[in-house]
Design a protein around this motif. Structure first.
Motif, mmCIF file in Angstrom:
data_model
loop_
_atom_site.group_PDB
_atom_site.id
_atom_site.type_symbol
_atom_site.label_atom_id
_atom_site.label_comp_id
_atom_site.label_asym_id
_atom_site.label_seq_id
_atom_site.Cartn_x
_atom_site.Cartn_y
_atom_site.Cartn_z
ATOM 1 N N LEU A 5 38.556 33.379 51.504
ATOM 2 C CA LEU A 5 39.161 33.055 52.789
ATOM 3 C C LEU A 5 39.952 34.221 53.368
ATOM 4 C CD1 LEU A 5 40.347 29.405 52.109
ATOM 5 C CD2 LEU A 5 38.299 30.174 53.317
ATOM 6 N N CYS A 6 40.587 34.996 52.525
ATOM 7 C CA CYS A 6 41.393 36.123 53.002
ATOM 8 C C CYS A 6 40.561 37.120 53.803
ATOM 9 C CB CYS A 6 42.054 36.845 51.831
ATOM 10 S SG CYS A 6 43.283 35.863 50.952
ATOM 11 N N ASN A 7 39.330 37.360 53.342
ATOM 12 C CA ASN A 7 38.471 38.357 53.987
ATOM 13 C C ASN A 7 37.275 37.745 54.711
ATOM 14 O OD1 ASN A 7 39.910 40.769 53.185
ATOM 15 N ND2 ASN A 7 39.264 40.270 51.118
ATOM 16 N N GLY A 8 37.183 36.426 54.715
ATOM 17 C CA GLY A 8 36.095 35.754 55.416
ATOM 18 C C GLY A 8 34.722 36.025 54.823
ATOM 19 N N ILE A 9 34.633 36.102 53.499
ATOM 20 C CA ILE A 9 33.369 36.406 52.817
ATOM 21 C C ILE A 9 32.683 35.097 52.430
ATOM 22 C CG2 ILE A 9 32.270 37.610 50.891
ATOM 23 C CD1 ILE A 9 33.777 39.447 52.861
ATOM 24 N N THR A 10 31.410 34.999 52.787
ATOM 25 C CA THR A 10 30.664 33.775 52.503
ATOM 26 C C THR A 10 29.793 33.918 51.267
ATOM 27 O OG1 THR A 10 28.765 34.433 53.845
ATOM 28 C CG2 THR A 10 30.536 33.224 54.966
ATOM 29 N N GLU A 11 29.339 32.759 50.796
ATOM 30 C CA GLU A 11 28.437 32.707 49.653
ATOM 31 C C GLU A 11 27.152 33.486 49.952
ATOM 32 O OE1 GLU A 11 26.287 29.189 47.033
ATOM 33 O OE2 GLU A 11 27.746 28.664 48.576
ATOM 34 N N SER A 12 26.636 33.355 51.162
ATOM 35 C CA SER A 12 25.397 34.056 51.502
ATOM 36 C C SER A 12 25.586 35.573 51.528
ATOM 37 C CB SER A 12 24.822 33.564 52.827
ATOM 38 O OG SER A 12 25.724 33.783 53.884
ATOM 39 N N GLN A 13 26.760 36.049 51.898
ATOM 40 C CA GLN A 13 27.027 37.491 51.855
ATOM 41 C C GLN A 13 27.047 37.989 50.413
ATOM 42 O OE1 GLN A 13 30.587 37.024 54.421
ATOM 43 N NE2 GLN A 13 29.866 38.913 55.390
ATOM 44 N N ILE A 14 27.597 37.197 49.522
ATOM 45 C CA ILE A 14 27.632 37.581 48.100
ATOM 46 C C ILE A 14 26.213 37.578 47.531
ATOM 47 C CG2 ILE A 14 28.452 36.924 45.807
ATOM 48 C CD1 ILE A 14 30.993 35.837 47.222
ATOM 49 N N ARG A 15 25.414 36.569 47.891
ATOM 50 C CA ARG A 15 24.026 36.522 47.434
ATOM 51 C C ARG A 15 23.229 37.720 47.952
ATOM 52 N NH1 ARG A 15 23.316 31.707 44.979
ATOM 53 N NH2 ARG A 15 24.506 29.942 45.699
ATOM 54 N N ALA A 16 23.461 38.084 49.190
ATOM 55 C CA ALA A 16 22.781 39.249 49.761
ATOM 56 C C ALA A 16 23.183 40.521 49.022
ATOM 57 C CB ALA A 16 23.096 39.371 51.252
ATOM 58 N N ALA A 17 24.456 40.645 48.689
ATOM 59 C CA ALA A 17 24.924 41.810 47.936
ATOM 60 C C ALA A 17 24.277 41.842 46.552
ATOM 61 C CB ALA A 17 26.446 41.791 47.815
ATOM 62 N N ALA A 18 24.153 40.674 45.919
ATOM 63 C CA ALA A 18 23.521 40.596 44.593
ATOM 64 C C ALA A 18 22.067 41.042 44.671
ATOM 65 C CB ALA A 18 23.620 39.187 44.034
ATOM 66 N N SER A 19 21.404 40.724 45.765
ATOM 67 C CA SER A 19 19.994 41.099 45.899
ATOM 68 C C SER A 19 19.804 42.601 46.079
ATOM 69 C CB SER A 19 19.337 40.341 47.053
ATOM 70 O OG SER A 19 19.789 40.833 48.296
ATOM 71 N N THR A 20 20.877 43.326 46.408
ATOM 72 C CA THR A 20 20.794 44.784 46.540
ATOM 73 C C THR A 20 21.118 45.502 45.236
ATOM 74 O OG1 THR A 20 23.092 45.104 47.237
ATOM 75 C CG2 THR A 20 21.456 44.664 48.974
ATOM 76 N N GLY A 21 21.467 44.718 44.195
ATOM 77 C CA GLY A 21 21.741 45.334 42.906
ATOM 78 C C GLY A 21 23.189 45.275 42.468
ATOM 79 N N ILE A 22 24.061 44.781 43.308
ATOM 80 C CA ILE A 22 25.464 44.639 42.910
ATOM 81 C C ILE A 22 25.530 43.561 41.844
ATOM 82 C CG2 ILE A 22 27.722 43.842 43.697
ATOM 83 C CD1 ILE A 22 27.144 45.310 46.321
ATOM 84 N N SER A 23 26.155 43.885 40.711
ATOM 85 C CA SER A 23 26.117 42.951 39.592
ATOM 86 C C SER A 23 27.469 42.669 38.953
ATOM 87 C CB SER A 23 25.161 43.475 38.518
ATOM 88 O OG SER A 23 25.593 44.729 38.044
ATOM 89 N N THR A 24 28.521 43.333 39.394
ATOM 90 C CA THR A 24 29.845 43.078 38.820
ATOM 91 C C THR A 24 30.826 42.723 39.933
ATOM 92 O OG1 THR A 24 30.647 45.356 39.012
ATOM 93 C CG2 THR A 24 29.436 44.778 36.992
ATOM 94 N N LEU A 25 31.897 42.031 39.553
ATOM 95 C CA LEU A 25 32.930 41.678 40.518
ATOM 96 C C LEU A 25 33.584 42.929 41.089
ATOM 97 C CD1 LEU A 25 34.454 39.445 41.974
ATOM 98 C CD2 LEU A 25 36.039 39.350 40.037
ATOM 99 N N GLU A 26 33.722 43.956 40.278
ATOM 100 C CA GLU A 26 34.315 45.205 40.751
ATOM 101 C C GLU A 26 33.459 45.834 41.856
ATOM 102 O OE1 GLU A 26 33.899 44.518 37.426
ATOM 103 O OE2 GLU A 26 35.998 44.015 37.071
ATOM 104 N N GLU A 27 32.143 45.862 41.640
ATOM 105 C CA GLU A 27 31.238 46.395 42.666
ATOM 106 C C GLU A 27 31.280 45.537 43.924
ATOM 107 O OE1 GLU A 27 27.725 48.379 39.915
ATOM 108 O OE2 GLU A 27 27.541 46.278 40.499
ATOM 109 N N LEU A 28 31.354 44.232 43.738
ATOM 110 C CA LEU A 28 31.414 43.318 44.872
ATOM 111 C C LEU A 28 32.702 43.518 45.665
ATOM 112 C CD1 LEU A 28 29.824 40.992 46.158
ATOM 113 C CD2 LEU A 28 31.190 39.431 44.787
ATOM 114 N N THR A 29 33.800 43.717 44.966
ATOM 115 C CA THR A 29 35.079 43.970 45.626
ATOM 116 C C THR A 29 35.018 45.257 46.427
ATOM 117 O OG1 THR A 29 36.283 42.801 43.887
ATOM 118 C CG2 THR A 29 37.555 44.313 45.252
ATOM 119 N N GLU A 30 34.425 46.282 45.848
ATOM 120 C CA GLU A 30 34.297 47.567 46.546
ATOM 121 C C GLU A 30 33.392 47.452 47.772
ATOM 122 O OE1 GLU A 30 32.341 51.813 45.478
ATOM 123 O OE2 GLU A 30 33.768 51.001 44.003
#
Length: 69
Positions: A5-30
């Motif tokens: 909620l703080c940054n307005g990040i949705t589940e679909s944005q996280i899924r899209a990031a995962a599909s590009t190869g992002i695999s850790t919470l640290e990478e997702l945060t970055e």
């Protein structure tokens, strides 16, 4: 559904990031800034990330329209 909620990040944005190869919470945060403010979304973001790659469309499903010569 909103995960961060703080940054307005949705589940679909996280899924899209995962599909590009992002695999850790640290990478997702970055990449998206998820869990970079209050941190309350970290566990949920991690769970979505772990299952997120499964929502990606396999490469063999992509096609390009070809014009006849």
């Amino acid at each position: 559904m909103f995960v961060c909620l703080c940054n307005g990040i949705t589940e679909s944005q996280i899924r899209a990031a995962a599909s590009t190869g992002i695999s850790t919470l640290e990478e997702l945060t970055e990449h998206l800034g998820v869990a970079s403010q209050c941190g309350q979304c970290g566990a949920m973001a991690q769970a979505v990330l772990e299952e997120g790659g499964g929502m990606a469309i396999p490469e063999d499903r992509f096609y390009a329209a070809v014009r006849p010569a």
